[in-house]
Design a protein around this motif. Structure first.
Motif, PDB file in Angstrom:
ATOM      1  N   VAL A 124       0.853  -1.187   0.000  1.00  0.00           N
ATOM      2  CA  VAL A 124       0.000   0.000   0.000  1.00  0.00           C
ATOM      3  C   VAL A 124       0.888   1.235   0.000  1.00  0.00           C
ATOM      4  CG1 VAL A 124      -1.863   1.240   1.168  1.00  0.00           C
ATOM      5  CG2 VAL A 124      -1.725  -1.245   1.350  1.00  0.00           C
ATOM      6  N   ILE A 125       0.603   2.174  -0.899  1.00  0.00           N
ATOM      7  CA  ILE A 125       1.270   3.473  -0.881  1.00  0.00           C
ATOM      8  C   ILE A 125       0.388   4.376  -0.026  1.00  0.00           C
ATOM      9  CG2 ILE A 125       2.169   5.391  -2.236  1.00  0.00           C
ATOM     10  CD1 ILE A 125       2.232   3.532  -4.662  1.00  0.00           C
ATOM     11  N   SER A 126       0.922   4.804   1.105  1.00  0.00           N
ATOM     12  CA  SER A 126       0.107   5.600   2.017  1.00  0.00           C
ATOM     13  C   SER A 126       0.876   6.803   2.540  1.00  0.00           C
ATOM     14  CB  SER A 126      -0.383   4.730   3.188  1.00  0.00           C
ATOM     15  OG  SER A 126       0.708   4.124   3.840  1.00  0.00           O
ATOM     16  N   VAL A 127       0.115   7.769   3.058  1.00  0.00           N
ATOM     17  CA  VAL A 127       0.695   8.990   3.625  1.00  0.00           C
ATOM     18  C   VAL A 127       0.057   9.230   4.989  1.00  0.00           C
ATOM     19  CG1 VAL A 127       1.136  10.033   1.368  1.00  0.00           C
ATOM     20  CG2 VAL A 127      -1.049  10.452   2.524  1.00  0.00           C
ATOM     21  N   GLY A 128       0.658  10.121   5.775  1.00  0.00           N
ATOM     22  CA  GLY A 128       0.079  10.473   7.058  1.00  0.00           C
ATOM     23  C   GLY A 128      -1.259  11.170   6.889  1.00  0.00           C
ATOM     24  N   GLY A 156      -7.133   5.834  11.415  1.00  0.00           N
ATOM     25  CA  GLY A 156      -7.154   7.204  10.927  1.00  0.00           C
ATOM     26  C   GLY A 156      -5.814   7.913  10.933  1.00  0.00           C
ATOM     27  N   ARG A 157      -4.734   7.167  11.105  1.00  0.00           N
ATOM     28  CA  ARG A 157      -3.418   7.801  11.162  1.00  0.00           C
ATOM     29  C   ARG A 157      -2.688   7.778   9.818  1.00  0.00           C
ATOM     30  NH1 ARG A 157      -0.079   5.372  16.007  1.00  0.00           N
ATOM     31  NH2 ARG A 157       1.308   7.073  15.341  1.00  0.00           N
ATOM     32  N   LEU A 158      -3.090   6.885   8.939  1.00  0.00           N
ATOM     33  CA  LEU A 158      -2.543   6.818   7.578  1.00  0.00           C
ATOM     34  C   LEU A 158      -3.666   6.917   6.563  1.00  0.00           C
ATOM     35  CD1 LEU A 158       0.184   3.986   7.608  1.00  0.00           C
ATOM     36  CD2 LEU A 158       0.577   6.436   7.322  1.00  0.00           C
ATOM     37  N   ARG A 159      -3.368   7.542   5.416  1.00  0.00           N
ATOM     38  CA  ARG A 159      -4.324   7.644   4.321  1.00  0.00           C
ATOM     39  C   ARG A 159      -3.788   6.841   3.139  1.00  0.00           C
ATOM     40  NH1 ARG A 159      -3.735  12.833   2.645  1.00  0.00           N
ATOM     41  NH2 ARG A 159      -4.935  13.531   4.445  1.00  0.00           N
ATOM     42  N   PRO A 160      -4.479   5.788   2.729  1.00  0.00           N
ATOM     43  CA  PRO A 160      -3.998   5.001   1.581  1.00  0.00           C
ATOM     44  C   PRO A 160      -4.275   5.720   0.271  1.00  0.00           C
ATOM     45  CG  PRO A 160      -6.110   4.150   2.331  1.00  0.00           C
ATOM     46  CD  PRO A 160      -5.743   5.259   3.279  1.00  0.00           C
ATOM     47  N   ARG A 174      -7.688  -4.755  -6.820  1.00  0.00           N
ATOM     48  CA  ARG A 174      -7.827  -4.074  -5.540  1.00  0.00           C
ATOM     49  C   ARG A 174      -7.771  -5.068  -4.381  1.00  0.00           C
ATOM     50  NH1 ARG A 174     -11.875   1.135  -5.806  1.00  0.00           N
ATOM     51  NH2 ARG A 174     -11.147   1.974  -7.823  1.00  0.00           N
ATOM     52  N   SER A 175      -7.334  -4.586  -3.251  1.00  0.00           N
ATOM     53  CA  SER A 175      -7.234  -5.428  -2.057  1.00  0.00           C
ATOM     54  C   SER A 175      -8.610  -5.671  -1.472  1.00  0.00           C
ATOM     55  CB  SER A 175      -6.346  -4.746  -1.010  1.00  0.00           C
ATOM     56  OG  SER A 175      -6.457  -5.388   0.243  1.00  0.00           O
ATOM     57  N   GLN A 176      -8.856  -6.906  -1.017  1.00  0.00           N
ATOM     58  CA  GLN A 176     -10.132  -7.224  -0.396  1.00  0.00           C
ATOM     59  C   GLN A 176     -10.315  -6.446   0.909  1.00  0.00           C
ATOM     60  OE1 GLN A 176     -10.148 -11.393   0.634  1.00  0.00           O
ATOM     61  NE2 GLN A 176      -8.106 -11.341   1.522  1.00  0.00           N
ATOM     62  N   SER A 177      -9.225  -6.025   1.524  1.00  0.00           N
ATOM     63  CA  SER A 177      -9.301  -5.263   2.771  1.00  0.00           C
ATOM     64  C   SER A 177      -9.466  -3.769   2.548  1.00  0.00           C
ATOM     65  CB  SER A 177      -8.042  -5.504   3.608  1.00  0.00           C
ATOM     66  OG  SER A 177      -7.916  -6.852   3.943  1.00  0.00           O
ATOM     67  N   LEU A 178      -9.107  -3.301   1.348  1.00  0.00           N
ATOM     68  CA  LEU A 178      -9.209  -1.874   1.021  1.00  0.00           C
ATOM     69  C   LEU A 178      -9.887  -1.723  -0.338  1.00  0.00           C
ATOM     70  CD1 LEU A 178      -5.567  -0.887   2.081  1.00  0.00           C
ATOM     71  CD2 LEU A 178      -7.666  -0.327   3.337  1.00  0.00           C
ATOM     72  N   PRO A 222      -7.793   2.573  -5.059  1.00  0.00           N
ATOM     73  CA  PRO A 222      -7.472   2.156  -6.434  1.00  0.00           C
ATOM     74  C   PRO A 222      -6.094   1.528  -6.534  1.00  0.00           C
ATOM     75  CG  PRO A 222      -7.172   4.519  -6.196  1.00  0.00           C
ATOM     76  CD  PRO A 222      -7.785   4.048  -4.910  1.00  0.00           C
ATOM     77  N   THR A 223      -5.887   0.774  -7.602  1.00  0.00           N
ATOM     78  CA  THR A 223      -4.560   0.255  -7.901  1.00  0.00           C
ATOM     79  C   THR A 223      -3.752   1.327  -8.618  1.00  0.00           C
ATOM     80  OG1 THR A 223      -5.130  -0.585 -10.096  1.00  0.00           O
ATOM     81  CG2 THR A 223      -5.573  -2.043  -8.204  1.00  0.00           C
TER      82      THR A 223
END
Length: 324
Positions: free
Chosen positions: A128-132, A217-221, A229-233, A237-238
């Motif tokens: 997952v590419i995520s940001v704060g 709520g601490r990271l934004r994917p 797409r991930s079944q958990s998310l 988007p891919t």
């Protein structure tokens, strides 16, 4: 001419020799503790799956099975420890695609294929590419635009040079035509925490590592690295969907034994690990952690090893990833 009694004795010895490995496996592990060394930190996909497997394996083999995390050097420290361990089936390695990628970007004291016996492949993980949560980057497009304006300004963390997250980010840089600032870590958990705290801009990390922080709520994917797409998310988007067709990077999870482990033990371990990977408890763990159950037994995983190494070699070449 061989005497009839001598001939019969030779047949008996041959038969005993043939049965010896099976008898050895039947007595193994004889209550001795089995240790699964996980080459990444606590909470990673390879760690969580190894712990789940260990619980069932202990009951299956009627022997203690413990987990020991040995992190550092992108997984090389733990992997090398297992490579040098006694080939008696009592020390195993739980790891992911870094097992194959590390030697492509650095000199490792072991060979990913020659120095190990695959026991089983048990799962597969998206990254997952995520940001704060407080990051100014709301979308992947925002990241790309910022990186184009200031090459090397946007930072990202990976689990270390040569790891899957490093390869995934390098491929993303290549396909997006941007330059990011790579910050290698020893363990994926710290990457996610530092991204959440804003100390780095991006986290390239396995789903199981970032999912709790995303739910909290601490990271934004921003995107996932798999083809689907991930079944958990399901709402994330891919990378391919966002305009980079053909982009894909995921990380299988394996259990390995040191080279020279008797085939009878390899087979017995493989059968037991596969049974646990097929269990409802393991399936539920994977569902909750954003992993896919992906099973190969020892023979299949061993046959697939050279192709797995070549796959990452080609990805490295396309991405332009280099030793750092």
């Amino acid at each position: 001419m061989m005497h009839r009694r001598t001939f019969a004795g030779a047949i008996a010895l041959t038969t005993l020799a043939a049965l010896a490995p099976a008898a050895f496996a039947a007595d193994w592990p004889d209550g001795k503790t089995i240790r699964i060394v996980v080459a990444t930190g606590v909470g990673s996909g390879s760690d969580l799956t190894a712990r789940q497997i260990a619980t069932g394996l202990s009951k299956d083999l009627n022997a203690p099975v413990i987990i020991e995390n040995k992190t550092g050097a992108g997984g090389v420290i733990g992997t090398d420890f297992v490579a040098k361990a006694a080939a008696d089936g009592l020390t195993l390695l739980g790891t992911y695609a870094q097992h194959y990628t590390n030697q492509l970007v650095q000199k490792t004291p072991y060979d990913a294929i020659k120095d190990f016996e695959p026991i089983a492949r048990i799962a597969n993980s998206a990254l997952v590419i995520s940001v704060g949560a407080n990051s100014p980057y709301k979308t992947l497009k925002d990241v790309i635009e910022a990186a184009r304006q200031k090459p090397g300004f946007v930072t990202y963390g990976s689990s270390g040079n040569g790891t899957t997250s490093h390869m995934a980010a390098a491929l993303f840089e290549h396909m997006a035509g941007i330059k990011l600032n790579h910050v290698p870590y020893k363990a994926p958990g710290q990457v996610a925490l530092d991204a959440a705290a804003g100390q780095i801009d991006l986290s390239f990390n396995g789903t199981s590592t970032v999912l709790p922080l995303i739910k909290g709520g601490r990271l934004r994917p921003l995107a996932v690295t798999t083809a689907q797409r991930s079944q958990s998310l399901p709402d994330v988007p891919t990378v391919a969907e966002l305009g980079y067709a053909g982009y894909e990077a995921s990380s299988p999870v394996w259990i390995f034994a040191p080279r020279g482990t008797p085939q009878a033990i390899v087979n017995k371990l493989s059968e037991a690990v596969v049974r646990q990977a097929q269990s409802q408890g393991f399936k539920e763990l994977c569902l909750n952690q954003g992993l896919e159950v992906d099973i190969q037994n020892a023979a299949t995983a061993k046959a697939a090893g050279p192709a797995e190494l070549e796959k990452w070699r080609k990805l490295m070449s396309v991405a332009g990833a280099k030793a750092e």
